[in-house]
Design a protein around this motif. Structure first.
Motif, PDB file in Angstrom:
ATOM      1  N   ARG A 131       0.831  -1.208   0.000  1.00 47.84           N
ATOM      2  CA  ARG A 131       0.000   0.000   0.000  1.00 47.84           C
ATOM      3  C   ARG A 131       0.865   1.257   0.000  1.00 47.84           C
TER       4      ARG A 131
ATOM      5  N   GLY B 199     -16.208  -2.165  -5.086  1.00 49.47           N
ATOM      6  CA  GLY B 199     -16.016  -1.494  -3.807  1.00 49.47           C
ATOM      7  C   GLY B 199     -14.652  -1.765  -3.212  1.00 49.47           C
ATOM      8  N   GLN B 200     -14.183  -3.008  -3.314  1.00 52.92           N
ATOM      9  CA  GLN B 200     -12.874  -3.350  -2.760  1.00 52.92           C
ATOM     10  C   GLN B 200     -11.743  -2.721  -3.562  1.00 52.92           C
TER      11      GLN B 200
ATOM     12  N   ALA C 144     -11.732   1.044  -2.956  1.00 55.53           N
ATOM     13  CA  ALA C 144     -11.184   1.399  -1.641  1.00 55.53           C
ATOM     14  C   ALA C 144      -9.664   1.459  -1.696  1.00 55.53           C
ATOM     15  N   THR C 145      -9.048   0.525  -2.399  1.00 44.51           N
ATOM     16  CA  THR C 145      -7.591   0.543  -2.560  1.00 44.51           C
ATOM     17  C   THR C 145      -7.140   1.814  -3.277  1.00 44.51           C
TER      18      THR C 145
ATOM     19  N   VAL D 258      -8.752   4.749  -3.640  1.00 44.64           N
ATOM     20  CA  VAL D 258      -9.007   5.967  -2.874  1.00 44.64           C
ATOM     21  C   VAL D 258      -7.968   6.140  -1.775  1.00 44.64           C
ATOM     22  N   THR D 259      -7.625   5.048  -1.085  1.00 47.55           N
ATOM     23  CA  THR D 259      -6.624   5.116  -0.014  1.00 47.55           C
ATOM     24  C   THR D 259      -5.278   5.590  -0.542  1.00 47.55           C
TER      25      THR D 259
END
Length: 468
Positions: free
Chosen positions: A316, A347-348, A351-352, A354-355
């Motif tokens: 990440r 969605g998953q 989320a990655t 956006v983070t």
């Protein structure tokens, strides 16, 4: 209680099979892509030279037997005595003409690009044909068993093993008369239990129909609609999952901006939490971090991406650092099909992104996009199929190796080139593997022949017990 609920269907009457898709119609695969209902109808009424049985293994179709000679460069098929739907006899000349049409230049048959090793298809005798190859292909029969290579004529139909007796939007199918047997009159006296009614419909309607005990089978389920099964109250004994082999992941289709850099693409691939993604859709769904599921016919084990050696936190962090270094806002479009399962996958992935500071945007499955979901079951067990499907596009080095593997003169050279292409494609980060394909069915206990298999293919003539 669950077992009792799934036993409420009587073991009598026609099998009612729902397939997820449009109402089934026979169509020429060289002109039109086939969805699940159309593939099932084609396979049932117009078998090819060979076909898949309930376990996904090869069994005779129009060819009653075959031999392979000349070190795998020639396949000779002896045809059985058979009739088209209109009662006219099947001839070797007709079979050869139909196969040539499916493989000709310009054919839309999805298998045509993987059959370029076929050099000639010729008639040897009125009952024997030969398929001559430019290069050996040990997986040829698995391709010939696919519904896309079923032998169907626009006016004459196919040659079974089933035939349409009521041509409605939900056709009723009955075993075809086998002219090779000595008792044609006996074959005309069939019981209702020998018949199959095929319905093509949306997943939600198919699941509700099954839960109401109005059908015996739901076929063609994918990740898109799996969440609907959990809310339908279907008994666990009726829910079957195939160990499907194939590709499920994101193809990087536009290599511009942030995605022009292989290091950026690799960072994106590594940052996605596959455990969270698969778990959001179905507990136990197997994730994947490499393109090839096994070594298959490659000369080396599957290539492993470098980011797989990092911890989730390091992955990440790596993506955040690459986005920060881009020096401009990053927006990525993701093409996905409709359905609640697809929404969970989006969605998953979102989320990655956006983070990491990336703005995601979902678009329709057929819209232009930076990333496109690929969900395919492998038609045969070759590593080259996986690599060719994952190259959408890929580096010149990887593309050249994939093409060279196709044209390799020997199996040993082909294996070596496949391994080289796997390494090149993985280094290029051209495809983001996420999981194995998810394929599910709802199966009544009366369908004793139904078997889970890696092809995720369940012929309509191999559902009930032969002894019934």
């Amino acid at each position: 209680m669950a077992l009792a609920s799934c036993n409420q269907r009587p073991d009598s009457g026609p099998v009612v099979a729902s397939a997820i898709g449009m109402p089934p119609r026979a169509a020429d695969p060289s002109r039109k892509a086939l969805d699940t209902p159309a593939r099932l109808l084609m396979d049932a009424t117009a078998e090819g030279l060979v076909r898949f049985d309930a376990a996904g293994q090869i069994e005779p179709g129009l060819a009653e037997r075959w031999i392979v000679i000349d070190d795998g460069m020639s396949y000779i098929f002896r045809l059985r005595t058979a009739q088209w739907t209109d009662g006219s006899p099947v001839s070797a000349d007709q079979v050869v003409a139909l196969l040539r049409r499916q493989l000709r230049a310009g054919s839309r048959n999805p298998l045509a690009p993987f059959l370029t090793a076929v050099d000639e298809i010729v008639v040897m005798t009125p009952q024997v044909i030969e398929v001559r190859l430019r290069r050996p292909r040990p997986d040829l029969l698995k391709l010939f068993a696919q519904p896309e290579l079923a032998l169907w004529r626009p006016r004459s139909g196919g040659a079974g093993p089933l035939r349409i007796v009521h041509a409605t939007a939900s056709p009723l199918l009955r075993p075809a008369i086998d002219p090779g047997r000595a008792d044609p009159d006996d074959q005309r006296r069939t019981a209702p239990e020998d018949e199959v009614r095929l319905i093509g419909e949306r997943a939600a309607r198919a699941i509700v129909r099954f839960a109401a005990h109005e059908s015996d089978l739901v076929s063609g389920g994918t990740f898109r609609d799996w969440p609907l099964v959990a809310s339908a109250g279907v008994a666990p004994a009726n829910v079957r999952i195939d160990p499907a082999a194939g590709l499920f992941g994101l193809a990087i289709e536009r290599r511009v901006g942030f995605l022009a850099d292989a290091a950026n693409r690799a960072a994106l691939a590594g940052a996605i939490d596959r455990t969270a993604l698969t778990g959001a859709v179905m507990a136990g769904w197997e994730g994947a971090d490499r393109i090839l599921p096994d070594q298959l016919d490659s000369a080396a084990p599957p290539a492993v991406p470098g980011w797989s050696l990092l911890t989730p936190e390091q992955r990440r962090d790596a993506l955040r650092a690459r986005v920060a270094a881009a020096g401009a806002p990053v927006t990525l479009t993701i093409a996905l099909p409709p359905g609640p399962g697809a929404t969970l996958v989006y969605g998953q992935v979102a989320a990655t992104l956006v983070t990491a500071g990336i703005a995601p945007r979902r678009v329709a499955a057929d819209a232009a996009a930076d990333l496109r979901l690929v969900d395919l079951v492998a038609p045969y067990d070759s590593a080259r199929w996986y690599l060719a499907q994952a190259c959408r596009p890929c580096s010149t080095e990887a593309a050249t190796a994939i093409e060279a593997a196709r044209d390799a003169p020997t199996l040993a050279e082909r294996s070596r080139l496949i391994a080289a292409a796997d390494v090149a494609l993985t280094s290029d980060a051209a495809f983001i593997p996420l999981a194995r394909p998810l394929r599910w069915s709802l199966v009544a206990l009366r369908l004793r022949q139904w078997q889970a298999n890696p092809r995720a293919w369940h012929p309509l003539n191999r559902l009930r017990d032969d002894t019934k």
